[in-house]
Each structure stands twice: as C-alpha cells, then as structure tokens.
Design an enzyme around this catalytic site. Structure first.
Site, short mmCIF file in Angstrom:
data_model
loop_
_atom_site.label_atom_id
_atom_site.label_comp_id
_atom_site.label_asym_id
_atom_site.label_seq_id
_atom_site.Cartn_x
_atom_site.Cartn_y
_atom_site.Cartn_z
N GLU A 1 0.82 -1.21 0.00
CA GLU A 1 0.00 0.00 0.00
C GLU A 1 0.86 1.27 0.00
O GLU A 1 0.54 2.24 -0.70
CB GLU A 1 -0.90 0.02 1.23
CG GLU A 1 -1.78 1.26 1.30
CD GLU A 1 -2.48 1.40 2.64
OE1 GLU A 1 -3.36 2.25 2.75
OE2 GLU A 1 -2.10 0.67 3.58
N ASP A 2 1.94 1.26 0.76
CA ASP A 2 2.68 2.50 1.00
C ASP A 2 3.91 2.68 0.11
O ASP A 2 4.59 3.70 0.19
CB ASP A 2 3.11 2.57 2.47
CG ASP A 2 1.91 2.68 3.41
OD1 ASP A 2 0.84 3.07 2.92
OD2 ASP A 2 2.05 2.37 4.60
#
Length: 760
Positions: free
Chosen positions: A103-104
């Site tokens: 996600e990051d």
C-alpha cells in the site's frame, strides 16, 4: 525508489549497526545470527526469512513517518513483535514486517512472492488495506473493508492475526490522531476487533483492545476505575496471597503435584462492564481479581476443583465446565466461584495447554502443515462455522444493505449465551432467546429457507420455541418449504432476520420492481419515462447506488434498500455533470431529466419580518397538498385562476411545470421561522412486514422524538406487506429527514416515502 534500492533479491543483508532504530532483543539476536551478506532471495530458514523481511521493509519505509513523528518502520516491527509474543509462525511474523509495503510503496505482490515465496505473498495480500476505492459513506466503507477481511480469513485464518496485531499497535499509538478519528477507530475496535479476538480465543489481544477502546470512549469512567483499582491494590494483593498460600497447602496435602496457583487482576473494561450489567458501584464488585490454577493434566483439573470446593464454600449456580463442553473458539477451563475470607472469589482451573490456547488462541492451537492453511483442517472446520456463515451470506446477496451486514457481523462476533447440540453432538452457540429458526439459519441459509419443523430433545415443538442450554435440536426440512414472514415476529438473531428479508426480497422481485417503477414514474412523469429508464444516465445512477442494472435499481427502490430521494439526488447530479460536459442539443431522455433540475438563476428577495412566506405580503395563500412544502425547502408561488390567492409549491414539484411562468411568483420562507415553533402537516407512507404491534412500535419511535401524529391508517392483505399512512406534524425539512431515517432504521420496515412528493 524502492526497486532501484532493492533490485530483485540481489542485495545482501546488512550489519546490525546499519539499523538506526530500537529493535526487540529477539530480532537483534536473529540479525546477529545471520551472516552479513546472506542472499535474501526466497529464504527457507526461519531466522533468515525474518531478517530478510525486516530488512526489506526497513529499506522500503525509509523516509516515511507516522503521525506521531516516529519512523514508519517502528509500526511493522511492533506488529511483528506482537505476533511473535503470541507464538505465530515465521511466515506470519514476516507478513507482519511487510503488511503495509504494497500500500505505501511501489513494490508489487509479485515481487513479494519472488522475494519471500507464495505463502508470505498470500498473507500480505490478505492484510493489505483497501486503496483506490471510493465509497458513498463511512458505513459502506467499513462494511466493504470487513467483507474483504473475512474473505481473506476464509482462505487462511492466519490473516486475521496480522490484522489484530496491527490494530493493537495502532490503538497503543492513537494519540497523534484527531479526536473524531480516535473515537471512530476506538468504537470499531470495541465493536469488531475485540470480539473477533475473543472469537479466535486470543485473550491477550481481546483484553488490551477492550481497555484501550474503553480509555478513549469513556475516559472519565476509565480514570475512576483505574484509581479505585490502584487504591485497593495492596489490600487485594495481600488477601490474594493468603488465599494462594492456603490453596497451595491443601493441594500438596492431597499429593497434587505440579499445580501452579496464582492471582490475576481483571482488566478494567471487564470490571466496568460488570458494573453496568449488574447495576452496581465499584465497592459492590468483589471479584475484581481472580485465582487461576494451572495443572499438569485434565484429571488433575477435576481433582483440584474438589480441593477448592472442600476448602471454600462454593456459590450455587456459578460452576461451569468448559473442559467437557468447550466454547466455540476452543476455550477450555473449569470456572467456579467460592466464598473465601468473606468475599466471593472466582477460580479458573486449566492445564498448561488450555492456558496457552486461552491466551494465544489459534496461534497456540494449530500445528500448521508445510504449504497448508489452517482453514483446510477438517478437525477445526466447525470451530469457524460462524465465518463460513458470513461468507455464505455475502455470496448469496446479503451485502445489499451495509447496516444489515454490519449488525450481522457484530451479532456473530459477540459471546453466545445458549449452547445447543446438533443430532451429531456438535455444539452450536446462539444468543439468548434464540429459536429453532435461528438455529437453522446458523447451520446454513438453505437449511433455514427450507425449514418446516423441529424436534427438540426428540419431541416435535413449534418453531418459535426458545432453545435452552443442552437442548438437542433436529431441523426438519422440505424442498417445498419456504420462509414465512411470521418468523420475523420471534427470531432473536439479526442473521436470521436479515436472511428472511433477503429471501423475501428475491422471491418477490417482480413485485418490487413494479413498485419501484411506479414510485419513480410518479416523480418523473410518464412522458418520455421509458426512454429515460433505458438510457445511459439511469444506468450510471444504478451504479452509483451500488447495483448492476436499472432493473436492480427499481427492485432496490421498491423494497426500500434505497430511498426515492437518494435515487433522485444521484439522478440530478448525473444530469448536472452531463450538462457541464456538453452544451449540444439534448436527447429525448435528457429533456425529460432536465425538467427535474432546479433553475440556476436565483432571485434576490426583499427581507420582511411579517408572515410565514416572504414575497406575497398582503395576499392569501395556501400550501400545496401535492408536495406539502416544509421550511428549508426551495419554494415557488403560483397564482391560482379565479382570484383564489397563491399556492406555495416545492420548486421541484412537477405540477409547477404545467403552470405558465407569468403566473409564478418568487417566494421564500421567512428565516425568522427558525426561532419559532410552527408545525406543518406531512403525509408519510410506510411499507412494513405485517406483524402484531408494528404500528405501536412506529408510534412509540415517533413519540420518543416528540413528533405528533394527527392521523394513522393501516391497510393489510394476506401474504403482502402492511401499508401504513401517517399524517405527522413537522417543523422543517431537516426534521422530516431525521424522522424518515428513524423509521427506516427499524428492523421490520421495508420502505418509507413522503406522499405528495411533487406528483398528483
């Protein structure tokens, strides 16, 4: 940046001194044991796997910071540390290090698999947060998030271990967030994640999550109980020490070797819950601490119980044998309450293995097979029957109503109070007051749908019979049987109620489609309606209402899953968007649609302090019965023929379109009405499941909101929903919205609409 730094498994592991953050001792030891320069590509050794996952995450999160200002890597390290504490396997701990990288950062799941193998990739995929998905409201977002999580759990239950560890550390460090967000996360933690930890038997996570949420949601009560517990601590510890010494002496006297007796404090939320449940003050709750006896064998548990009952006076009705009848989450222990030193004392007796399961749940229970998933273990399939039920409901269309889905999840996660047996002797836990129909739907949706009778303890009984602890229940089914709306009068669980309503909605689809079509046609008018209904605009409206086709939209509207106002609002928004994008000649469907648009040019009015309506001072007027306008709604005046004064309509009333513009007057509500109590009549039509007392329940709900009902009529027909017409007295459009939302939230209400919404 990430791929440039990492390559594809070619960069070697670094020295311990290269990591400039505080690390848990076990991780430091692992790094020290792994030779610097070791290749990271798909390691099979557990220590190399853990060090590789940490190093991978460290590099990817470098330069990222949390809201608290700490380096972001602190969070995945803490999650991995929590997972190790509960005894999770190396792949699960590795997933803890990596759970946020997809996600990051710009690393993909395929790269995770290339570096760490398929098992770690699937775990990371299961816990990756939703990204790039836009929801209409927070309830919808929460429901969708939970659906994804439960689907991932169904394929590998270990996914939820990482989810829970992630939530524990986020709750520990939540102070840097805004108050509104802290409250929302804390409430979700109490309602979903703490019960989920309990369902999986992870007592250590459950207690901490409950206390952390308690501290945020009821801060004054938390501080008060914390102070009371601290004030009485020395006295309580002294009393427990005397009791522990006495029990140790008695156990040794009867030659029970290897028993460990200890005192344990109860967590603060547990004490507060008991105070609320029993309506008692803190000083009236004696058992804020309890004794625990760990024994070497099951036989020793029962022998130790005899010693406890011989030493102290047992309290009748307070003994529970969870060894012979384990809880559905696998919890086993003997519970008893006795009078010791003039005070009640709770005593738990269990083996060391049972204690590990009580503390760490599935992490301690399962022996994972190489390359396998715990979800495939047949011996544990019944343990997670509740999870299978949630997945079944999702797949059969139970996700149409996000509120229903969330309430069903919360019901399924909380502790059961009644334990009954299937004919094969399997234990099924249900809420107190549950009936045979609730039991049937807990077994499977199809069992519930085709249930026509029940045997309880080998005796034929009515389906509405409440079940008792220890009952043997056999559901009788038939292919021709189907749910009855009367079941809604006695089922106790939201799961059963929701599935009965879902069945009704599907089985009466043609009827609900026709009802939805009539509602929409009355608003939009017949001229060009079929063209509009089959056009692209209405299809986009359907998608915005989370259904696939226009027919699904009409069915949802007819059943009450979406309201007429919601459809019209999305419809108008779509027209505005299309109008902005193209100024060319509109199609026939757009001409019909634009008739609903509020004119953009606004008229400036002179302020007047006299009268309810400004702009018609000195003229007689009446409020149009076709649309019953309310303060807060945009209005227009129309001059009646024959000198009969002025009629006030809502500006979107379709009757206004047939009146020439030269007979329309610009008017508005007097803003000084906000400080006065003036009531206006509004007619509501409510469609509801036909049951005894439904009108009384609705009137009570309105009475609680100080809403006056001047007229009420009910129309019923066999096998059809009841239709209730209410005339209510309201002061504003906002109050109307709140009132309709209150009625719509009632379990048996199918739909609620305002009669006279611009139609004749």
């Amino acid at each position: 940046m990430a791929r440039g730094l990492l390559g594809f498994g070619q960069r070697p592991i670094r020295h311990l001194d290269d990591y400039q953050i505080a690390l848990p001792e076990w991780l430091r030891q692992c790094i020290a044991n792994v030779h610097p320069g070791t290749d990271q590509n798909c390691p099979t050794d557990p220590e190399i796997l853990l060090v590789s996952a940490f190093d991978f995450g460290f590099q990817l999160h470098e330069g990222q910071f949390r809201a608290s200002g700490d380096p972001y890597i602190v969070h995945p390290v803490a999650v991995a540390d929590l997972l190790r504490d509960i005894g999770a396997s190396a792949p699960v701990i590795a997933a803890g290090f990596l759970h946020d990288v997809v996600e990051d950062t710009d690393v993909t799941l395929e790269e995770i698999q290339q570096h760490f193998g398929l098992e770690v990739r699937k775990l990371v995929e299961g816990v990756t947060k939703l990204g790039g998905i836009h929801f209409n409201d927070r309830t919808e977002a929460q429901a969708e998030n939970l659906r994804r999580m439960f689907m991932a759990m169904a394929s590998d239950i270990r996914v939820v271990l990482v989810k829970l560890a992630d939530r524990v550390h986020n709750m520990r460090t939540i102070g840097a967030l805004k108050e509104e967000k802290r409250q929302r996360i804390a409430r979700e933690t109490r309602e979903i994640y703490a019960p989920l930890a309990n369902r999986l038997g992870i007592g250590r996570f459950k207690w901490e999550l409950e206390d952390l949420a308690f501290k945020l949601l009821e801060p004054e009560a938390f501080r008060e109980i914390q102070h009371e517990v601290a004030t009485k601590r020395s006295e309580r510890e002294q009393r427990l020490a005397v009791t522990v010494d006495l029990l140790n002496e008695r156990l040794q006297r009867v030659a029970l070797e290897g028993c460990e007796v200890s005192g344990r404090p109860k967590h603060l939320y547990g004490i507060w819950s008991k105070m609320k449940r029993q309506q008692k003050a803190f000083h009236e709750i004696y058992d804020v601490a309890a004794l625990r006896i760990i024994t070497p064998s099951v036989e020793t548990c029962y022998r130790a119980l005899a010693v406890v009952h011989d030493t102290f006076r047992p309290i009748p009705g307070r003994f529970k044998d969870y060894i012979g009848l384990p809880k559905p989450n696998g919890y086993q222990s003997l519970h008893t309450a006795v009078i010791g030193r003039h005070r009640p004392i709770e005593v738990q007796i269990r083996t060391l293995e049972m204690h590990q399961i009580a503390e760490f749940g599935i992490a301690a229970h399962w022996k994972y097979k190489e390359g396998g998933s715990p979800a495939t273990c047949s011996s544990d399939s019944e343990r997670f029957n509740w999870l299978r039920q949630l997945i079944d409901w999702q797949q059969e269309g139970g996700n149409d109503d996000h509120n229903d889905y969330l309430s069903s999840i919360k019901e399924d996660l909380f502790d059961e109070e009644v334990f009954v047996f299937t004919p094969k002797g399997d234990v099924v836990g249900l809420l107190k007051g549950a009936t045979a129909v609730d039991f049937a739907y807990r077994i499977h949706s199809e069992v519930g749908h085709h249930c026509h009778g029940v045997r309880i303890n080998d005796r034929l009984c009515p389906l509405a019979t409440p079940l008792q602890n220890g009952d043997f229940v056999q559901v009788l089914t038939s292919k021709t049987a189907h749910p009855s709306l009367d079941w809604l009068n006695f089922v106790a669980t939201p799961t059963a109620r929701n599935r009965i309503r879902q069945w009704y909605k599907r089985s009466h689809r043609d009827e609900t489609i026709e009802r939805g079509k009539n509602l929409l046609e009355r608003e939009l008018g017949r001229d060009g309606f079929d063209v509009l209904l089959n056009g692209e605009i209405m299809m986009r409206v359907a998608h915005r209402c989370n259904v696939v086709t226009t027919e699904d939209l009409l069915a949802s509207l007819g059943f009450g899953a979406v309201t007429l106002q919601q459809v019209l609002n999305r419809f108008r928004e779509e027209i505005r968007l299309q109008t902005q994008q193209q100024e060319e000649e509109p199609t026939s469907s757009e001409k019909v649609a634009r008739a609903l648009m509020v004119p953009k040019d606004s008229v400036q009015f002179q302020h007047s302090e006299e009268g309810t309506i400004l702009g018609i001072e000195g003229l007689d007027y009446r409020l149009g019965g076709c649309c019953s306008p309310l303060p807060g709604e945009t209005i227009v005046g129309t001059v009646a023929l024959g000198n009969h004064g002025v009629t006030i309509h809502r500006q979107d009333c379709c009757n206004v379109e047939s009146i020439p513009r030269e007979r329309r007057l610009p008017v508005r509500w007097n803003p000084r009405l906000n400080g006065k109590r003036q009531n206006f009549s509004v007619q509501l039509r409510i469609e509801t499941i036909d049951r005894v007392g439904i009108l009384k329940d609705i009137l009570m709900r309105l009475s609680d909101g100080a809403i006056n009902v001047s007229d009420a009529r009910v129309k019923t027909a066999a096998g059809r929903p009841a239709r209730i017409s209410l005339q209510v007295e309201l002061q504003s459009a906002d109050q109307l919205s709140r009132t309709m939302a209150q009625i719509r939230s009632m379990a048996d209400v199918i739909g609620v609409a305002r009669i006279g919404q611009g139609g004749p």
